[in-house]
Write an enzyme that holds these catalytic residues in place. Structure first.
Site, mmCIF file in Angstrom:
data_model
loop_
_atom_site.group_PDB
_atom_site.id
_atom_site.type_symbol
_atom_site.label_atom_id
_atom_site.label_comp_id
_atom_site.label_asym_id
_atom_site.label_seq_id
_atom_site.Cartn_x
_atom_site.Cartn_y
_atom_site.Cartn_z
ATOM 1 N N ARG A 236 71.615 111.975 162.164
ATOM 2 C CA ARG A 236 73.020 111.884 162.535
ATOM 3 C C ARG A 236 73.642 110.644 161.903
ATOM 4 O O ARG A 236 73.018 109.564 161.878
ATOM 5 C CB ARG A 236 73.184 111.774 164.060
ATOM 6 N N GLU A 265 82.602 113.628 159.431
ATOM 7 C CA GLU A 265 82.267 114.721 158.509
ATOM 8 C C GLU A 265 83.440 115.685 158.370
ATOM 9 O O GLU A 265 83.906 116.202 159.395
ATOM 10 C CB GLU A 265 81.024 115.460 159.009
ATOM 11 N N HIS A 283 75.873 117.859 155.011
ATOM 12 C CA HIS A 283 75.191 118.290 156.247
ATOM 13 C C HIS A 283 74.514 119.655 156.047
ATOM 14 O O HIS A 283 74.875 120.646 156.677
ATOM 15 C CB HIS A 283 76.207 118.343 157.415
#
Ligand SMILES: NC(=O)C1=CN([C@@H]2O[C@H](COP(=O)(O)OP(=O)(O)OC[C@H]3O[C@@H](n4cnc5c(N)ncnc54)[C@H](O)[C@@H]3O)[C@@H](O)[C@H]2O)C=CC1
Ligand SMILES: O=C(O)C(=O)COP(=O)(O)O
Length: 376
Positions: A236, A265, A283
């Site tokens: 994370r 993000e 991601h």
């Protein structure tokens, strides 16, 4: 456990089609609406008994407050930090995840970033596409004989260790819950972070994001590392402090970073992404067809089991009591002294399970509840 009535579910992200199929085969009406704004979701959510998300949908308290019929939030994946689990719990909404469905994919991407960092593969590939043939610039270093520090020895940390050992790397690590003797069995020597930082050629983090892991790697810890350490974050954004990382890259204290996740993000601040020694992905840790099929199917089956009153597998937000000496299932929970405890657990912020007797925090541990009894 009393059955819970779920007639309609909204899927708000790209989840494998098998999720919709399994739910519909079990008489649940499914609507897919992707890219909803927060306002759209607030006005839509009252029409559904359930919501299925991945990591992009931020299920905040105001969305949960507007969800008068909502009974379940299903996370087709591991991290539940995008869901306000406290608000859900207060509203009697169960939050459920599928924590093992994407373990292998996230571990593989981590290893790909470690190997790419050692040989500058993405930068070399870009230079080839630009018509160059630059052999000197991309001199690398072998992984053989180097030391990899793994911070967070849960599902993904364990899989990363075994894969990187096959490259001849020495694996050391730190985890406050997984016992040393358990990780020794996987070939990972545990030690304190103070002992770990100066030994590592590479460091990879595999913890949930919570107060105790935010900024685990910061200016102070980078200063304790070997000059030229390389770091990877497929867990994370924020576990490696982004400003500290940029400073360490600029000074050369850190020679390279592989980043799959960011505090924001997509990241508006592009300084890390644009740094020549950073290789980054949007991601993608769980973005394989296999992981998505597993997570999509698991969350659907778990919801169906809940509807049928068969169990609450994967629940991270139910107030739960475990009988004395209950088998907790996975390795790192077995290390907790439970034998004389009636483990009364309550949900803390960020989806942590906190034992009221011991104060021990279990991150992200819906799977701990497998086989448990006494769900309210
Ligand atoms: N990039 C991606 O697409 C993906 C990211 N993830 C993320 O990867 C992370 C790890 O996932 P899993 O291995 O499945 O979780 P896990 O729950 O199996 O393992 C996490 C480990 O971190 C340990 N831990 C907790 N606090 C710590 C601390 N202060 N220092 C060191 N260790 C600590 C826990 O004891 C546990 O063993 C999570 O943040 C998850 O959300 C997971 C899947 C895909
Ligand atoms: O499962 C996780 O924790 C992940 O980070 C994967 O996120 P995603 O489902 O790909 O949006």
């Amino acid at each position: 456990m009393a059955p819970i009535v779920i007639k309609s579910i909204l899927i708000s992200e790209s989840v494998d089609p098998c999720c919709k199929k399994v739910l519909e085969e079990n008489g649940i009406q499914v609507t897919e609406k992707l890219n909803l704004t927060k306002e759209d979701l607030i006005s839509e959510i009252k029409n559904y008994d359930g919501l299925v998300v991945r990591s992009s949908t931020k299920v905040t308290a105001d969305i949960i407050n507007a969800a008068s019929n909502l009974k379940i939030i299903g996370r087709a994946g591991t991290g539940v930090d995008n869901v306000d689990v406290d608000a859900a719990t207060k509203h009697g909404v169960i939050v459920m995840n599928t924590p093992s469905g994407n373990t292998i994919s996230a571990a593989e991407l981590t290893c790909i970033l470690i190997t790419s960092l050692s040989r500058h593969v993405p930068q070399a590939a870009m230079s080839m596409k630009a018509g160059k043939w630059d052999r000197k610039k991309f001199m690398g270093a072998e992984l053989f004989g180097k030391t990899l520090g793994i911070v967070g020895l849960g599902r993904i940390g364990k899989e990363v260790a075994s894969r990187m050992q096959s490259f001849g790397m020495k694996t050391i690590g730190y985890d406050p819950i997984t016992p040393r003797e358990v990780t020794a069995g996987w070939g990972v020597e545990q030690m304190t972070l103070e002992e770990l930082w100066p030994q590592c050629d590479f460091i990879t983090v595999h913890t949930p994001l919570m107060p105790s892991t935010t900024g685990l790697l910061n200016d102070a810890s980078f200063a304790k590392c070997k000059k030229g350490v390389r770091v990877v974050n497929c867990a994370r954004g924020g576990i490696i402090d982004e400003d500290s990382l940029l400073r360490a890259l600029e000074s050369g204290q850190c020679a390279g970073a592989g980043l799959d996740v960011f505090v924001e993000e997509p990241p508006k601040n592009r300084a890390l992404v644009d740094h020549p020694n950073v290789i980054s992905c949007p991601h993608l840790g769980a973005s394989t067809s296999e992981a998505q099929a597993r997570c999509g199917q698991d969350i659907a089956l778990q919801i169906v089991d809940m509807v049928k009153g068969k169990g609450l597998v994967g629940a991270v937000s139910a107030l739960v009591s475990l009988p004395v000496g209950m088998e907790m299932g996975y390795g790192h929970c077995n290390g907790i002294e439970m034998s004389n405890e009636t483990g009364a657990f309550s949900i803390h912020h960020s989806g942590l399970l906190v034992c009221s007797r011991t104060g021990v925090e279990f991150p992200d541990s819906g799977w701990c509840l497998w086989g448990g009894e006494g769900f309210g």
